[in-house]
Design a protein around this motif. Structure first.
Motif, PDB file in Angstrom:
ATOM      1  N   MET A 102     -58.322 -27.526 -35.226  1.00 54.00           N
ATOM      2  CA  MET A 102     -57.145 -26.932 -34.583  1.00 54.00           C
ATOM      3  C   MET A 102     -56.046 -26.768 -35.611  1.00 54.00           C
ATOM      4  SD  MET A 102     -57.260 -29.153 -31.114  1.00 54.00           S
ATOM      5  CE  MET A 102     -58.763 -29.222 -30.138  1.00 54.00           C
ATOM      6  N   GLY A 103     -55.906 -25.549 -36.103  1.00 53.07           N
ATOM      7  CA  GLY A 103     -54.868 -25.280 -37.081  1.00 53.07           C
ATOM      8  C   GLY A 103     -55.218 -24.103 -37.954  1.00 53.07           C
ATOM      9  N   SER A 104     -54.232 -23.647 -38.719  1.00 52.68           N
ATOM     10  CA  SER A 104     -54.427 -22.490 -39.598  1.00 52.68           C
ATOM     11  C   SER A 104     -53.937 -22.781 -41.004  1.00 52.68           C
ATOM     12  CB  SER A 104     -53.647 -21.288 -39.054  1.00 52.68           C
ATOM     13  OG  SER A 104     -54.096 -20.965 -37.756  1.00 52.68           O
ATOM     14  N   SER A 105     -53.759 -24.065 -41.325  1.00 52.15           N
ATOM     15  CA  SER A 105     -53.185 -24.396 -42.638  1.00 52.15           C
ATOM     16  C   SER A 105     -53.766 -25.660 -43.248  1.00 52.15           C
ATOM     17  CB  SER A 105     -51.678 -24.595 -42.489  1.00 52.15           C
ATOM     18  OG  SER A 105     -51.425 -25.745 -41.686  1.00 52.15           O
ATOM     19  N   ASN A 106     -54.655 -26.326 -42.538  1.00 52.32           N
ATOM     20  CA  ASN A 106     -55.212 -27.611 -42.965  1.00 52.32           C
ATOM     21  C   ASN A 106     -54.209 -28.758 -42.939  1.00 52.32           C
ATOM     22  OD1 ASN A 106     -57.303 -29.413 -44.228  1.00 52.32           O
ATOM     23  ND2 ASN A 106     -58.255 -27.437 -44.434  1.00 52.32           N
ATOM     24  N   GLU A 107     -53.025 -28.508 -42.399  1.00 52.54           N
ATOM     25  CA  GLU A 107     -52.013 -29.572 -42.388  1.00 52.54           C
ATOM     26  C   GLU A 107     -52.172 -30.544 -41.235  1.00 52.54           C
ATOM     27  OE1 GLU A 107     -48.048 -27.624 -44.126  1.00 52.54           O
ATOM     28  OE2 GLU A 107     -49.080 -26.369 -42.691  1.00 52.54           O
ATOM     29  N   THR A 108     -53.044 -30.246 -40.249  1.00 50.41           N
ATOM     30  CA  THR A 108     -53.203 -31.203 -39.151  1.00 50.41           C
ATOM     31  C   THR A 108     -54.280 -32.251 -39.457  1.00 50.41           C
ATOM     32  OG1 THR A 108     -54.855 -30.012 -37.825  1.00 50.41           O
ATOM     33  CG2 THR A 108     -52.557 -29.381 -37.476  1.00 50.41           C
ATOM     34  N   SER A 109     -54.904 -32.166 -40.633  1.00 53.31           N
ATOM     35  CA  SER A 109     -55.937 -33.151 -40.986  1.00 53.31           C
ATOM     36  C   SER A 109     -55.364 -34.558 -41.079  1.00 53.31           C
ATOM     37  CB  SER A 109     -56.556 -32.790 -42.341  1.00 53.31           C
ATOM     38  OG  SER A 109     -57.396 -33.844 -42.774  1.00 53.31           O
ATOM     39  N   PHE A 110     -56.090 -35.535 -40.547  1.00 51.28           N
ATOM     40  CA  PHE A 110     -55.705 -36.941 -40.703  1.00 51.28           C
ATOM     41  C   PHE A 110     -55.778 -37.343 -42.175  1.00 51.28           C
ATOM     42  CE2 PHE A 110     -57.085 -41.508 -40.672  1.00 51.28           C
ATOM     43  CZ  PHE A 110     -55.881 -42.032 -40.233  1.00 51.28           C
ATOM     44  N   VAL A 177     -69.260 -30.636 -33.940  1.00 50.66           N
ATOM     45  CA  VAL A 177     -68.318 -31.223 -32.993  1.00 50.66           C
ATOM     46  C   VAL A 177     -67.642 -30.071 -32.248  1.00 50.66           C
ATOM     47  CG1 VAL A 177     -66.283 -32.691 -32.717  1.00 50.66           C
ATOM     48  CG2 VAL A 177     -67.973 -33.216 -34.499  1.00 50.66           C
ATOM     49  N   ALA A 178     -67.760 -30.068 -30.921  1.00 46.81           N
ATOM     50  CA  ALA A 178     -67.329 -28.914 -30.133  1.00 46.81           C
ATOM     51  C   ALA A 178     -65.815 -28.854 -30.012  1.00 46.81           C
ATOM     52  CB  ALA A 178     -67.948 -28.987 -28.740  1.00 46.81           C
ATOM     53  N   PHE A 179     -65.274 -27.652 -30.227  1.00 49.82           N
ATOM     54  CA  PHE A 179     -63.843 -27.395 -29.994  1.00 49.82           C
ATOM     55  C   PHE A 179     -63.754 -26.544 -28.721  1.00 49.82           C
ATOM     56  CE2 PHE A 179     -60.098 -24.794 -32.119  1.00 49.82           C
ATOM     57  CZ  PHE A 179     -59.349 -24.937 -30.972  1.00 49.82           C
ATOM     58  N   ALA A 180     -64.037 -25.244 -28.820  1.00 49.29           N
ATOM     59  CA  ALA A 180     -64.055 -24.372 -27.645  1.00 49.29           C
ATOM     60  C   ALA A 180     -65.432 -23.714 -27.630  1.00 49.29           C
ATOM     61  CB  ALA A 180     -62.945 -23.338 -27.734  1.00 49.29           C
ATOM     62  N   GLU A 324     -53.527 -43.234 -30.121  1.00 46.40           N
ATOM     63  CA  GLU A 324     -53.448 -43.549 -31.554  1.00 46.40           C
ATOM     64  C   GLU A 324     -54.443 -42.721 -32.369  1.00 46.40           C
ATOM     65  OE1 GLU A 324     -54.178 -47.819 -31.567  1.00 46.40           O
ATOM     66  OE2 GLU A 324     -52.474 -48.147 -30.221  1.00 46.40           O
ATOM     67  N   GLY A 325     -55.538 -42.324 -31.732  1.00 42.29           N
ATOM     68  CA  GLY A 325     -56.606 -41.644 -32.484  1.00 42.29           C
ATOM     69  C   GLY A 325     -56.370 -40.159 -32.708  1.00 42.29           C
ATOM     70  N   PHE A 326     -55.742 -39.495 -31.731  1.00 44.19           N
ATOM     71  CA  PHE A 326     -55.514 -38.051 -31.847  1.00 44.19           C
ATOM     72  C   PHE A 326     -54.153 -37.754 -32.456  1.00 44.19           C
ATOM     73  CE2 PHE A 326     -58.280 -37.570 -27.834  1.00 44.19           C
ATOM     74  CZ  PHE A 326     -59.375 -37.084 -28.525  1.00 44.19           C
ATOM     75  N   GLY A 327     -54.088 -36.690 -33.238  1.00 43.01           N
ATOM     76  CA  GLY A 327     -52.822 -36.238 -33.798  1.00 43.01           C
ATOM     77  C   GLY A 327     -52.077 -35.346 -32.811  1.00 43.01           C
ATOM     78  N   GLU A 328     -50.877 -34.937 -33.242  1.00 41.01           N
ATOM     79  CA  GLU A 328     -49.954 -34.216 -32.369  1.00 41.01           C
ATOM     80  C   GLU A 328     -50.499 -32.876 -31.854  1.00 41.01           C
ATOM     81  OE1 GLU A 328     -45.610 -32.754 -33.277  1.00 41.01           O
ATOM     82  OE2 GLU A 328     -46.046 -34.665 -34.264  1.00 41.01           O
ATOM     83  N   GLU A 329     -51.082 -32.094 -32.762  1.00 37.44           N
ATOM     84  CA  GLU A 329     -51.567 -30.764 -32.355  1.00 37.44           C
ATOM     85  C   GLU A 329     -52.718 -30.897 -31.351  1.00 37.44           C
ATOM     86  OE1 GLU A 329     -50.180 -27.901 -32.810  1.00 37.44           O
ATOM     87  OE2 GLU A 329     -51.761 -26.739 -31.836  1.00 37.44           O
ATOM     88  N   VAL A 330     -53.585 -31.867 -31.585  1.00 37.89           N
ATOM     89  CA  VAL A 330     -54.719 -32.073 -30.674  1.00 37.89           C
ATOM     90  C   VAL A 330     -54.204 -32.489 -29.297  1.00 37.89           C
ATOM     91  CG1 VAL A 330     -56.821 -33.421 -30.282  1.00 37.89           C
ATOM     92  CG2 VAL A 330     -56.259 -32.624 -32.584  1.00 37.89           C
ATOM     93  N   LYS A 331     -53.215 -33.350 -29.272  1.00 39.76           N
ATOM     94  CA  LYS A 331     -52.643 -33.775 -27.979  1.00 39.76           C
ATOM     95  C   LYS A 331     -52.002 -32.595 -27.260  1.00 39.76           C
ATOM     96  CE  LYS A 331     -51.683 -38.485 -29.357  1.00 39.76           C
ATOM     97  NZ  LYS A 331     -50.628 -39.333 -29.902  1.00 39.76           N
ATOM     98  N   ARG A 332     -51.324 -31.737 -28.041  1.00 37.03           N
ATOM     99  CA  ARG A 332     -50.703 -30.556 -27.432  1.00 37.03           C
ATOM    100  C   ARG A 332     -51.776 -29.714 -26.739  1.00 37.03           C
ATOM    101  NH1 ARG A 332     -46.356 -28.946 -30.337  1.00 37.03           N
ATOM    102  NH2 ARG A 332     -47.552 -29.018 -32.247  1.00 37.03           N
ATOM    103  N   ARG A 333     -52.905 -29.505 -27.427  1.00 38.95           N
ATOM    104  CA  ARG A 333     -53.967 -28.662 -26.853  1.00 38.95           C
ATOM    105  C   ARG A 333     -54.572 -29.319 -25.606  1.00 38.95           C
ATOM    106  NH1 ARG A 333     -55.827 -24.693 -31.053  1.00 38.95           N
ATOM    107  NH2 ARG A 333     -54.129 -24.869 -32.544  1.00 38.95           N
ATOM    108  N   ILE A 334     -54.760 -30.639 -25.661  1.00 38.42           N
ATOM    109  CA  ILE A 334     -55.354 -31.334 -24.506  1.00 38.42           C
ATOM    110  C   ILE A 334     -54.429 -31.190 -23.295  1.00 38.42           C
ATOM    111  CG2 ILE A 334     -56.005 -33.605 -23.572  1.00 38.42           C
ATOM    112  CD1 ILE A 334     -56.981 -34.348 -26.409  1.00 38.42           C
ATOM    113  N   MET A 335     -53.126 -31.302 -23.538  1.00 44.47           N
ATOM    114  CA  MET A 335     -52.181 -31.198 -22.412  1.00 44.47           C
ATOM    115  C   MET A 335     -52.145 -29.777 -21.853  1.00 44.47           C
ATOM    116  SD  MET A 335     -49.149 -33.889 -23.082  1.00 44.47           S
ATOM    117  CE  MET A 335     -48.444 -33.096 -24.473  1.00 44.47           C
ATOM    118  N   VAL A 336     -52.084 -28.783 -22.749  1.00 43.75           N
ATOM    119  CA  VAL A 336     -52.066 -27.388 -22.292  1.00 43.75           C
ATOM    120  C   VAL A 336     -53.358 -27.075 -21.524  1.00 43.75           C
ATOM    121  CG1 VAL A 336     -52.159 -24.978 -23.079  1.00 43.75           C
ATOM    122  CG2 VAL A 336     -50.532 -26.564 -24.108  1.00 43.75           C
TER     123      VAL A 336
END
Ligand code: GLN
Length: 448
Positions: A102-110, A177-180, A324-336
């Protein structure tokens, strides 16, 4: 293989790799030498490659760029990994990526951002940014990626390499690992259309373990390269792509020059229309998060991956492990996604999005009645500075305005280098009809 491993160590500051597998790589290289000595070498025998860390690799940590998969060592290989190994390719490691792609810049990587080899203060694109940087900097000749909304093509464009998203169903998703799930597709990243052709042949094929995989013969894409003549090729330029807002002037002029070059080589270039193209990003940001929210519900801290310290009870275990395990962008997608699927909102958002998705598909079907390939920019901008869009999700989402419709329609598309704007690579995107990877690669090869 040894030289490749050394180069990767020397380029550690790019942060292109999450895991290196030197021992198994050297063993695979020896097996490849033996195969060669027996006269059994194919085009991939002994070629060092890297896999995006979204592909399960037996006995090797698979993180998907997330803390959530901490400690996960799959007991099996993804189909793509199996296939490329059987073709003799040597896996040297797993590449960095945006968290859960989830991302277009590689900046969401843990594991931290990847740097663009052309300018270390710029992003390499994403989510397959590690694979793109590894190929662009010459660390490996080819790597795998996945593309749900542009994650192979956009990083290929931003790093000046070639990348192909195959037709949905061409490559098995088993072990990815499935995304969409209705959009995800694996594909190759390399430095030329010819290398993409060799890699695609190695990756594609039918596999019962993915029910959306299509049982269809895999052509010898490399042999087919010469069969597509740019002369007489009907190339469509969507006016919605030409007129789109927010496209860098350097990108427009490089893409115009590329399509002019195709015209000079004898292609019939004409304007076409994809009237619903502008709906693609909003439709995607309902469908992709909806599917992701469902797919990511398996990460619960119980079965595998990250688990919080001393949970008080089951609910606390779920909440804190995921929190604690998921980052911000992933949480945003789960909520949406959870919102879009919930009772009362399903018809307003999810069903509506599926209906518009059909309109986007129909636009392409109509276009392919009169053209062979569709051409345009891959990305509206060249590589942007690290951090410049990290706090602005909508700006980040717009990185994929030209790539997302292709996933919604399940079509194949590739990005190839088309010069530079301001010293940074620009990508030309070519989109084909279903299962016309051969023609796309042939057109790209003719252009190159
Ligand atoms: N950038 C898009 C997203 O963030 C596409 C990602 C992808 O193709 N995996 O969802």
């Amino acid at each position: 293989t040894r030289a490749t491993l050394e180069r990767i160590e020397q380029a550690a500051d790019l942060n292109a790799f999450i895991t290196l597998t030197p021992d198994s790589a050297l063993a695979e290289a020896e097996a490849a030498d033996a195969a060669r000595a027996r006269g059994e070498a194919g085009p991939l025998t002994g070629i060092p490659i890297a896999h995006k860390d979204i592909f399960c690799t037996r006995g090797v940590r698979t993180s998907c760029g997330s803390r959530m998969l901490e400690g996960f060592v799959p007991p099996y290989d993804a189909f793509v990994v199996e296939q490329l190994r059987a073709a003799g390719a040597v896996t040297v490691g797993k590449t960095n990526m945006d968290e859960f792609a989830m991302g277009s810049s590689n900046e969401t990587s843990f594991f931290g951002p990847v740097k663009n080899p052309w300018d270390r203060k710029a992003v390499p694109g994403g989510s397959s940014g590690g694979s793109a940087a590894a190929v662009a900097s010459g660390l490996v000749p080819a790597a795998t990626g996945t593309d749900t909304g542009g994650s192979i093509r956009q990083p290929a464009a931003l790093t000046g390499i070639s990348g192909l998203k195959p037709t949905y169903g061409r490559v098995s998703r088993y072990g990815i690992v499935a995304f969409a799930s209705s959009l995800d597709q694996a594909g190759p990243m390399a430095s030329s259309a010819e290398d993409l052709a060799i890699m695609l042949r190695g990756m594609a094929g039918f596999d019962r373990r993915d029910s959306t995989c299509v049982d269809r013969a895999v052509p010898d894409y490399r042999a087919a390269l010469a069969q597509t003549d740019v002369r007489g090729l009907r190339v469509g330029l969507p006016k919605e792509f030409i007129e789109a807002d927010g496209v860098d002037a350097e990108v427009s002029s490089a893409v115009t020059a590329a399509t002019e070059a195709l015209r000079e080589a004898g292609a019939e270039v004409r304007e076409i229309s994809l009237p619903n193209a502008g709906m693609a990003v909003p439709v995607y940001y309902v469908i992709a998060p909806a599917e992701a929210s469902s797919n990511l519900s398996r990460f619960d801290g119980v079965r595998y991956g990250y688990r919080c310290d001393s949970p008080a009870d089951l609910e606390d275990l779920y909440k804190r492990s995921r929190g604690e395990g998921f980052g911000e962008e992933v949480k945003r997608r789960i909520m949406v996604g959870t919102y879009a699927l919930s009772a009362g909102y399903y018809d307003a958002y999810y069903r509506k999005a599926q209906q518009v998705r059909r309109l986007v598909q129909q636009d392409f079907a109509r276009a392919f009645e009169s053209v062979d390939v569709i051409a345009g920019p891959t990305s509206p901008s060249t590589a942007f500075p690290l951090g410049s869009k990290a706090d602005d999700p909508v700006q980040m989402y717009l990185s994929d305005i030209f790539t997302i419709a292709v996933n919604l329609a399940g079509l194949p598309a590739l990005s190839i280098p088309a010069g530079f704007g301001d010293g940074r690579p620009v990508g030309l995107q070519l989109i084909g009809n279903h299962f016309e990877e051969g023609r796309l690669l042939g057109a790209a090869h003719g252009y190159q």
